[in-house]
Design an enzyme around this catalytic site. Structure first.
Site, mmCIF file in Angstrom:
data_model
loop_
_atom_site.group_PDB
_atom_site.id
_atom_site.type_symbol
_atom_site.label_atom_id
_atom_site.label_comp_id
_atom_site.label_asym_id
_atom_site.label_seq_id
_atom_site.Cartn_x
_atom_site.Cartn_y
_atom_site.Cartn_z
ATOM 1 N N GLU A 155 44.148 34.840 42.753
ATOM 2 C CA GLU A 155 44.662 34.033 41.635
ATOM 3 C C GLU A 155 43.556 33.175 41.017
ATOM 4 O OE1 GLU A 155 47.380 34.952 40.566
ATOM 5 O OE2 GLU A 155 48.083 36.036 42.340
ATOM 6 N N ASP A 157 41.325 41.381 42.622
ATOM 7 C CA ASP A 157 41.341 41.880 44.005
ATOM 8 C C ASP A 157 39.948 41.809 44.625
ATOM 9 O OD1 ASP A 157 44.030 42.425 44.123
ATOM 10 O OD2 ASP A 157 43.838 44.548 43.658
#
Length: 743
Positions: free
Chosen positions: A577, A644
């Site tokens: 995030e 990711d």
């Protein structure tokens, strides 16, 4: 002061270890004594093994999931998830299942308990409405009696469905604008041809703005543009016809007229912008005053229409006010095309889309018609248990989570119910520390970057520093007075499920309209009260990190297991995030979330080159489904792929820094893997999932995330630390010579 002396008896049993403990009290300076039978290796392993209940449970989970026959350097996903993939059966009512989905299932069971329990003294009034909404959804007997009639009544109130009315339907008085106004008054969704939304102003996120956007389609554009012979489009057409016949149309007329509606929607898909062109926020920011926008669509009074579908604005919108046209090209195209489409075709289409939205409120016959269609898209062959459907509907977790994010929805009420029952304060404290550590690590990575200039780097630091974490839940949702005030005027006390739904949607529409001219407080509990969801988010307009209580549990986080498990799991999510603030979309906004180009030109170009490496890497991944080879959509998944890759790197480095300070942790029992290897196993475990073929195709074509397998193979193979921890030789599948790295 007294201490405990442990006498540890260790013996080797079938390659494992059997331990017993005897506690003896001793004075200060007591010695840790060992009575040992077995070899020296057994002793060392016993001393380096964690035997707490949390560690034993974590070890058991790992053993259930991994496949030791697979070489981690050949395919770490098949190693970390192999046994899970072999042993897991997808329930008939699901299209996929995995670690994430199983945690969501547990979450739904918790919601069910909350919604089915008796009220407590002095609870917020809205809790009663939440329970009643859930109860009315469960009342299948009532739905069987009223469902079909309710749908027909709604159709009548909207002016009738031409395929049902035949020659009695009057096309001279029909306009899509009038239809939208009628639908909006009922609490129904609108904007099937042009959509107007109240959203943050991209250039000043502290204020709201009216936005004009292209509509969502009944079937994803990726399918629709393939035309009428596409398998999924055929299923969609059959779905249209079956529902029309259910409501009383003859099959012949339904097929004839709805074929025109299908072709109309295919044309809407063709003139809509593809997803890859919607990633550029600058291109989607086209402010202009209403009367100027009106020139793009002659004969359509924008000011009047906006005020008709937003009748609760504190002050009506004026023709000299500024709105944002996200997609001017679509507006121009629809303005040219729409006059060529007969009113009857438009009406048939708009009523169809309304009926499609309301299948949830239909009887079992409608549910089976819906299932036949869903089966083609995702492979599901059974309708979900009614309690599960209802729990997700009430919590806003069905579909695309639209209701979860809507201001004025039940998100804060359900969040309050969940937080009071299921989220301990101790979990928040641990997660708070992890966010601090991983944010700090990202800042260190920034300082190490050679491709980023000092000016841009300084601004990047400011953005990280201003990232606001929202962990667990906002404390205000536990204040009954605040919750009562927020939901004042909302009562869901009908026995009828559809009526309760329409009351809720009408409340949401009014709430958002009344907020339109007010400044946005991005830190307000009112927009951060959602605790009851197994998800995490980056708030692009707020530059915020959102980790609801629902995700701080299970495979993601457990306070009683080693930190390497938590850093590998929720830690990589936290890093993910954070990195979203610097992916291809987040990088377009400054520390306050405003659309500002804060990059020096040369550095921006280097960033794009590094992002292109990720695009190329994932674009070369393929999935073979029954002989058809699909390449991943690496353009539309690039943001998630960048996140990711950055997330796992930041979490790993933060963990390494932590243990340099606190010392190495113990390993898990029954496993021969080091703590650092277990970090990677824990992270991969998030993505262990099996999916039906149809659902996998759906994911590849429409999801912004890569299929789960590649969320492990891609990021892990790009990390030098991974190859070092697993001794993967250079050139092996998990240690390629060329690696991509953005952050």
């Amino acid at each position: 002061m007294k201490s405990l002396v442990f006498l540890l008896l260790v013996s080797t049993v079938s390659g494992g270890y059997r331990s017993s403990y005897r506690k003896e009290r001793a004075r200060d300076g007591g010695v840790f004594k060992f009575l040992v039978s077995g070899n020296e290796t057994a002793i060392k392993q016993a001393l380096s093994t964690c035997l707490t209940p949390g560690c034993v449970k974590a070890a058991a989970t790992v053993l259930e999931m991994i496949d030791m026959k697979v070489d981690p350097c050949d395919n770490f996903y098949d190693f970390a998830c192999g046994n899970f993939l072999k042993e897991t059966t997808i329930p008939d009512h699901k299209s996929e299942t995995g670690s994430f989905q199983m945690l969501a299932d547990k979450h739904n069971e918790r919601l069910r308990k909350l919604f089915e329990t008796s009220p407590s003294a002095n609870e917020p009034k809205i809790f009663e409405s939440v329970r009643n909404y859930y109860k009315s959804c469960l009342d299948q007997d009532n739905i069987e009696v009223t469902g079909r009639k309710a749908l027909l009544d709604m159709v009548g109130q909207l002016g009738g469905w031409p395929i049902l009315e035949g020659n009695n339907w009057e096309d001279k008085t029909f306009t899509w604008q009038d239809f939208d106004v009628k639908a909006n008054q009922k609490g129904l969704d609108t904007g099937r041809i042009i959509k107007f939304e109240i959203l943050a102003n991209s250039e000043n996120v502290n204020m709201r703005m009216m936005h004009v956007v292209q509509p969502n389609l009944g079937l994803s554009r990726e399918y629709m543009i393939n035309g009428v012979n596409n398998k999924e489009v055929k299923a969609y057409f059959r779905y249209m016809v079956d529902l029309a016949v259910y409501l009383g149309a003859t099959k012949e007329i339904a097929e004839e007229e709805l074929k025109e509606s299908l072709l109309f929607e295919i044309k809407l898909a063709e003139i809509s912008l593809p997803r890859e062109l919607l990633r550029n926020a600058t291109a989607l920011t086209n402010p202009m005053i209403v009367k100027e926008a009106n020139k793009l669509f002659p004969g359509f009074n924008w000011t009047e229409h906006i005020n008709n579908i937003f009748p609760d604005l504190e002050a009506p919108l004026q023709s000299n006010e500024v709105i944002n046209l996200k997609v001017p090209l679509y507006v121009k195209r629809i303005a040219e095309y729409l006059p060529t489409v007969p009113a009857r075709v438009q009406a048939n289409y708009l009523i169809w889309r309304t009926i499609k939205d309301l299948v949830l409120f239909g009887d079992k016959t409608v549910q089976q018609i819906d299932l036949k269609y869903i089966n083609i898209l995702t492979g599901e062959s059974l309708v979900s248990p009614r309690w599960e459907i209802c729990a997700k509907v009430v919590a806003g977790l069905n579909g695309n989570l639209e209701f979860y994010f809507k201001e004025g929805s039940l998100t804060n009420a359900v969040g309050a119910m969940f937080a009071k029952e299921y989220f301990p304060e101790s979990s928040k404290l641990v997660a708070d520390e992890m966010v601090i550590n991983i944010k700090r690590e990202f800042k260190i990575i920034l300082d190490e970057l050679e491709w980023m200039d000092d000016i841009t780097k300084k601004k990047a630091h400011v953005k990280v520093d201003k990232m606001t974490p929202h962990i667990g839940y906002a404390k205000e949702i536990l204040d009954n007075n605040l919750v009562n005030e927020f939901y004042q005027g909302l009562e869901l006390n009908s026995l009828d499920f559809l009526r309760n739904y329409l009351n809720l949607t009408s409340f949401i529409k009014k709430y958002n309209s009344k907020e339109f001219r007010k400044p946005i407080n991005h830190k307000s509990w009112k927009i951060h009260g959602g605790a009851a969801i197994v998800e995490a988010f980056y708030g692009v307009h707020q530059n915020s990190l959102i980790f609801p209580a629902g995700i701080l549990y299970g495979v993601f986080f457990q306070s009683d297991r080693p930190k390497y498990m938590n850093y590998g799991a929720i830690g990589s999510v936290i890093g993910h995030e954070i990195t979203h603030g610097f992916d291809d979309q987040g990088s377009q906004r400054d520390e306050d979330g405003n659309l500002v180009n804060w990059w020096e030109p040369e550095t921006k170009q280097k960033f794009l080159e590094k992002a292109q490496c990720i695009i190329d890497q994932y674009g070369n991944y393929t999935v073979d489904i029954n002989g058809t080879v699909y390449n991943l959509d690496s353009i539309n998944t690039q943001g998630e792929n960048i996140a990711d890759n950055g997330g796992i790197k930041e979490a790993y480095r933060a963990y390494k820094r932590l243990i340099r300070k606190e010392g190495e942790e113990l390993s898990l029992p029954g496993l021969q893997y080091t703590p650092r290897q277990l970090f990677w196993i824990s992270s991969a475990a998030l993505y262990c999932k099996v999916a039906r073929d149809n659902q996998m195709i759906n994911t590849i074509l429409t999801d912004y995330h890569a299929p789960y397998r590649f969320r492990v193979l891609g990021p892990f193979s790009n990390q030098k630390e991974f190859s070092k921890d697993w001794n993967c030789p250079l050139g092996s599948a998990m240690n390629p010579e060329k690696k991509c790295s953005v952050w």
